[in-house]
Design an enzyme around this catalytic site. Structure first.
Site, PDB file in Angstrom:
ATOM      1  N   ASP A 114       0.752  -1.156  -0.112  1.00 21.56           N
ATOM      2  CA  ASP A 114      -0.010  -0.004   0.007  1.00 21.56           C
ATOM      3  C   ASP A 114       0.927   1.431  -0.120  1.00 21.56           C
ATOM      4  OD1 ASP A 114       0.853  -0.487   2.812  1.00 21.56           O
ATOM      5  OD2 ASP A 114      -1.195  -0.595   3.565  1.00 21.56           O
ATOM      6  N   ASP A 117       7.223   3.837   3.271  1.00 20.74           N
ATOM      7  CA  ASP A 117       7.604   5.055   4.047  1.00 20.74           C
ATOM      8  C   ASP A 117       9.161   4.939   4.407  1.00 20.74           C
ATOM      9  OD1 ASP A 117       7.906   7.216   6.017  1.00 20.74           O
ATOM     10  OD2 ASP A 117       6.420   6.195   7.437  1.00 20.74           O
ATOM     11  N   THR A 121      10.078  -2.106   5.845  1.00 15.99           N
ATOM     12  CA  THR A 121       9.360  -3.322   5.409  1.00 15.99           C
ATOM     13  C   THR A 121       9.577  -4.103   4.253  1.00 15.99           C
ATOM     14  OG1 THR A 121       7.752  -2.251   6.727  1.00 15.99           O
ATOM     15  CG2 THR A 121       6.830  -4.221   5.640  1.00 15.99           C
TER      16      THR A 121
HETATM   17  P1  5GP Z   1       7.754   1.337   6.117  1.00 17.17           P
HETATM   18  O1  5GP Z   1       8.513   0.010   6.657  1.00 17.17           O
HETATM   19  O2  5GP Z   1       8.161   1.482   4.575  1.00 17.17           O
HETATM   20  O3  5GP Z   1       8.304   2.547   7.079  1.00 17.17           O
HETATM   21  O4  5GP Z   1       6.394   1.308   6.284  1.00 17.17           O
HETATM   22  C1  5GP Z   1       5.481   0.550   5.508  1.00 17.17           C
HETATM   23  C2  5GP Z   1       4.291   0.434   6.255  1.00 17.17           C
HETATM   24  O5  5GP Z   1       3.840   1.484   7.376  1.00 17.17           O
HETATM   25  C3  5GP Z   1       2.969   0.374   5.515  1.00 17.17           C
HETATM   26  O6  5GP Z   1       2.851  -1.000   5.002  1.00 17.17           O
HETATM   27  C4  5GP Z   1       1.922   0.869   6.248  1.00 17.17           C
HETATM   28  O7  5GP Z   1       1.323  -0.273   7.129  1.00 17.17           O
HETATM   29  C5  5GP Z   1       2.522   1.842   7.262  1.00 17.17           C
HETATM   30  N1  5GP Z   1       2.576   3.223   6.941  1.00 17.17           N
HETATM   31  C6  5GP Z   1       3.472   4.035   6.527  1.00 17.17           C
HETATM   32  N2  5GP Z   1       3.025   5.171   6.211  1.00 17.17           N
HETATM   33  C7  5GP Z   1       1.830   5.191   6.428  1.00 17.17           C
HETATM   34  C8  5GP Z   1       0.598   6.061   6.491  1.00 17.17           C
HETATM   35  O8  5GP Z   1       0.993   7.544   6.074  1.00 17.17           O
HETATM   36  N3  5GP Z   1      -0.640   5.762   6.564  1.00 17.17           N
HETATM   37  C9  5GP Z   1      -0.888   4.604   7.234  1.00 17.17           C
HETATM   38  N4  5GP Z   1      -2.011   3.997   7.563  1.00 17.17           N
HETATM   39  N5  5GP Z   1       0.240   3.671   7.192  1.00 17.17           N
HETATM   40  C10 5GP Z   1       1.529   3.907   7.083  1.00 17.17           C
END
Ligand code: 5GP
Length: 188
Positions: A114, A117, A121
């Site tokens: 989805d 960030d 992940t």
């Molecule tokens: P990363 O590992 O890239 O920091 O985070 C990925 C996960 O963080 C996404 O799959 C999601 O679950 C969550 N996430 C990151 N940013 C957002 C955001 O703006 N809104 C929501 N609802 N979830 C986010």
């Protein structure tokens, strides 16, 4: 079913726990862009049957729409990972509670997420998938959020770019709220 303003009547209050939400991407814009991505993927994988792996839970609506707009056959599977506990900041740890069940060895894989960030992940999931020796792994994300990137992950297909902010709707939650919405909002 037509609802007033497109929201679920009583559930929609516009303000929860001190946050207000503002429309960021309408359902029409989302559908248009998801269809474009699906057609691009269908073109790139013409004659193949890629395995699409969705990262649960937030990916559900994006995944379902993407697959159905595609014009080529695909196999579907899911992996479950969460990097957020509750609230709007990352917990810093990634929990995996479901692995892929299809044998992806020698298969073209598209990892569908989805939102990216920090990138931690996707980097971790990619590493896990690569160990299963797929033919290739490409990454498709609905939203690429640039603000806090820590791990460089190549994004092959991206729906929308945003700089910052915490967004909800179209599968994305805030403490398990707002997932059901068809549009995407930014919490302020
Ligand atoms: P990363 O590992 O890239 O920091 O985070 C990925 C996960 O963080 C996404 O799959 C999601 O679950 C969550 N996430 C990151 N940013 C957002 C955001 O703006 N809104 C929501 N609802 N979830 C986010």
């Amino acid at each position: 079913m037509k609802r007033k303003n497109g929201f679920l009547g009583k559930v929609w209050r516009g303000k929860v726990e001190g946050f207000t939400k503002e429309l960021l991407i309408s359902r029409q814009e989302i559908q248009k862009r998801v269809r474009e991505l699906a057609l691009q993927i269908s073109k790139d994988y013409h004659g193949k049957e890629p395995v699409l792996i969705g990262v649960l839970n937030g990916v559900v609506f994006f995944f379902a729409d993407l697959v159905r707009y595609m014009t080529i056959p695909s196999k579907l599977d899911f992996i479950r990972a969460a990097s957020y506990g509750s609230g709007t900041s990352s917990s810093g740890t990634i929990r995996f509670s479901k692995d892929v069940e299809i044998d992806i060895k020698g298969q073209p894989v598209i990892l569908v997420e989805d939102i990216v960030d920090t990138g931690l992940t996707l980097a971790k999931i990619r590493e896990i998938l690569e160990k299963k020796e797929p033919e290739s792994v490409r990454i498709c994300v609905l939203i690429d959020k640039h603000e806090r990137r820590q791990a460089e992950v190549p994004i092959d297909y991206c729906g929308f770019h945003i700089q910052e902010g915490f967004i909800v709707g179209y599968g994305l939650d805030f403490n398990e709220q707002y997932r059901y919405l068809s549009d995407i909002f930014v919490l302020k």
